[in-house]
Design a protein around this motif. Sequence first.
Motif, mmCIF file in Angstrom:
data_model
loop_
_atom_site.group_PDB
_atom_site.id
_atom_site.type_symbol
_atom_site.label_atom_id
_atom_site.label_comp_id
_atom_site.label_asym_id
_atom_site.label_seq_id
_atom_site.Cartn_x
_atom_site.Cartn_y
_atom_site.Cartn_z
ATOM 1 N N PRO A 4 -2.583 -3.436 8.172
ATOM 2 C CA PRO A 4 -3.636 -4.309 8.701
ATOM 3 C C PRO A 4 -5.038 -3.731 8.584
ATOM 4 O O PRO A 4 -5.984 -4.450 8.304
ATOM 5 N N SER A 5 -5.197 -2.427 8.792
ATOM 6 C CA SER A 5 -6.530 -1.838 8.746
ATOM 7 C C SER A 5 -7.160 -1.939 7.371
ATOM 8 O O SER A 5 -8.383 -1.946 7.235
ATOM 9 N N ALA A 6 -6.320 -2.040 6.335
ATOM 10 C CA ALA A 6 -6.818 -2.161 4.968
ATOM 11 C C ALA A 6 -6.764 -3.593 4.452
ATOM 12 O O ALA A 6 -7.214 -3.863 3.330
ATOM 13 N N ALA A 23 0.871 -1.175 0.000
ATOM 14 C CA ALA A 23 0.000 0.000 0.000
ATOM 15 C C ALA A 23 0.907 1.223 0.000
ATOM 16 O O ALA A 23 2.117 1.116 0.247
ATOM 17 N N PRO A 24 0.372 2.417 -0.272
ATOM 18 C CA PRO A 24 1.220 3.616 -0.263
ATOM 19 C C PRO A 24 1.923 3.845 1.068
ATOM 20 O O PRO A 24 3.048 4.350 1.103
ATOM 21 N N VAL A 25 1.276 3.485 2.175
ATOM 22 C CA VAL A 25 1.879 3.556 3.502
ATOM 23 C C VAL A 25 1.631 2.213 4.185
ATOM 24 O O VAL A 25 0.514 1.696 4.146
ATOM 25 N N PHE A 26 2.655 1.647 4.805
ATOM 26 C CA PHE A 26 2.509 0.317 5.406
ATOM 27 C C PHE A 26 3.474 0.185 6.580
ATOM 28 O O PHE A 26 4.324 1.060 6.824
ATOM 29 N N ASP A 27 3.343 -0.914 7.313
ATOM 30 C CA ASP A 27 4.182 -1.196 8.472
ATOM 31 C C ASP A 27 5.085 -2.401 8.191
ATOM 32 O O ASP A 27 4.809 -3.207 7.298
ATOM 33 N N VAL A 28 6.135 -2.528 8.999
ATOM 34 C CA VAL A 28 6.967 -3.729 9.005
ATOM 35 C C VAL A 28 6.436 -4.608 10.134
ATOM 36 O O VAL A 28 6.508 -4.236 11.303
ATOM 37 N N LEU A 29 5.894 -5.774 9.809
ATOM 38 C CA LEU A 29 5.173 -6.573 10.794
ATOM 39 C C LEU A 29 5.989 -7.710 11.386
ATOM 40 O O LEU A 29 5.923 -7.973 12.590
ATOM 41 N N ASN A 30 6.767 -8.414 10.555
ATOM 42 C CA ASN A 30 7.424 -9.618 11.058
ATOM 43 C C ASN A 30 8.611 -9.988 10.179
ATOM 44 O O ASN A 30 8.584 -9.779 8.957
ATOM 45 N N GLY A 49 -5.715 -10.973 14.104
ATOM 46 C CA GLY A 49 -6.442 -9.719 14.251
ATOM 47 C C GLY A 49 -6.050 -8.683 13.223
ATOM 48 O O GLY A 49 -5.178 -8.897 12.377
ATOM 49 N N LEU A 50 -6.691 -7.513 13.313
ATOM 50 C CA LEU A 50 -6.513 -6.443 12.340
ATOM 51 C C LEU A 50 -5.729 -5.270 12.903
ATOM 52 O O LEU A 50 -5.667 -4.219 12.284
#
Length: 254
Positions: A199-201, A181-188, A229-230
């Motif tokens: 996650p929200s998207a 996505a244009p903005v995202f997180d590093v999760l794992n 979860g989200l």
Amino acid sequence: MTAQPNPITPQQPTTISDTVYLTNGQGAPHAKMTILGLPHDPTGETIYTNVSGQYQITAQWSQPGTYLVSVGNGMVGWQTHVVVHASSSSQTATSPPPFAGQQVQRYTGQQTPQALPNGFVASSAPSPHTFSSQTYHRVEGFTGILDSHPFVLDFYQDSPVGLFVGVSYNGHPVYFGPGPAPVFDVLNFTGTDVVLGTPSAGAYMALNLVTGHPIVSTRAVVALKGYSGLTAPSHILGLPTATYPVDIPYGAGH
């Protein structure tokens, strides 16, 4: 009357148990009871209490749903509900393989080592982009060792388009392109992959840090993200010796 564990998933056994008491408060020994609602005997099954008035029976359901189970002797009865949740990728996502890398360090801004040379075009990207340090500004990066060779994982900002990802392994660039996505997180970090997502998207992807091969199937990536979860985890998972925030410092590279 209880069912433990409850809720369960399909084919997971649960034990239904209780104690039947006489009017004087003593357990009713060898009392004949009928239990209804079991999947293996829907018409009813006869059970007996033990010498202390206790009974128990184990059952398992094959389909998701909420099931009523009742026990009685024609005069009194008791009921409980057994909840069977569908098995899902979010539930199996809690145990992905541990990260195979070592000596992982995080950098921000211009301190981030540059993974890619100017002019690099990633053939694996759906719409290939040509990397230029003048256009793509480093905002965060990670370095480490995988299979005895170094890797560099970079995140770049291309304003106003969004965040991009660059990966090099053993000194060779292996991936450049957009994230999920244009903005995202590093999760794992898991196995040889890094898992990225919003996650929200419901937008996710994983990148192999050795080959640069992207995994974009949501089902496949969710199995690697390491939590259910989200809501994003409080820190990046898979790095046991360090705790880093999941959010990428968007704009820190200016």
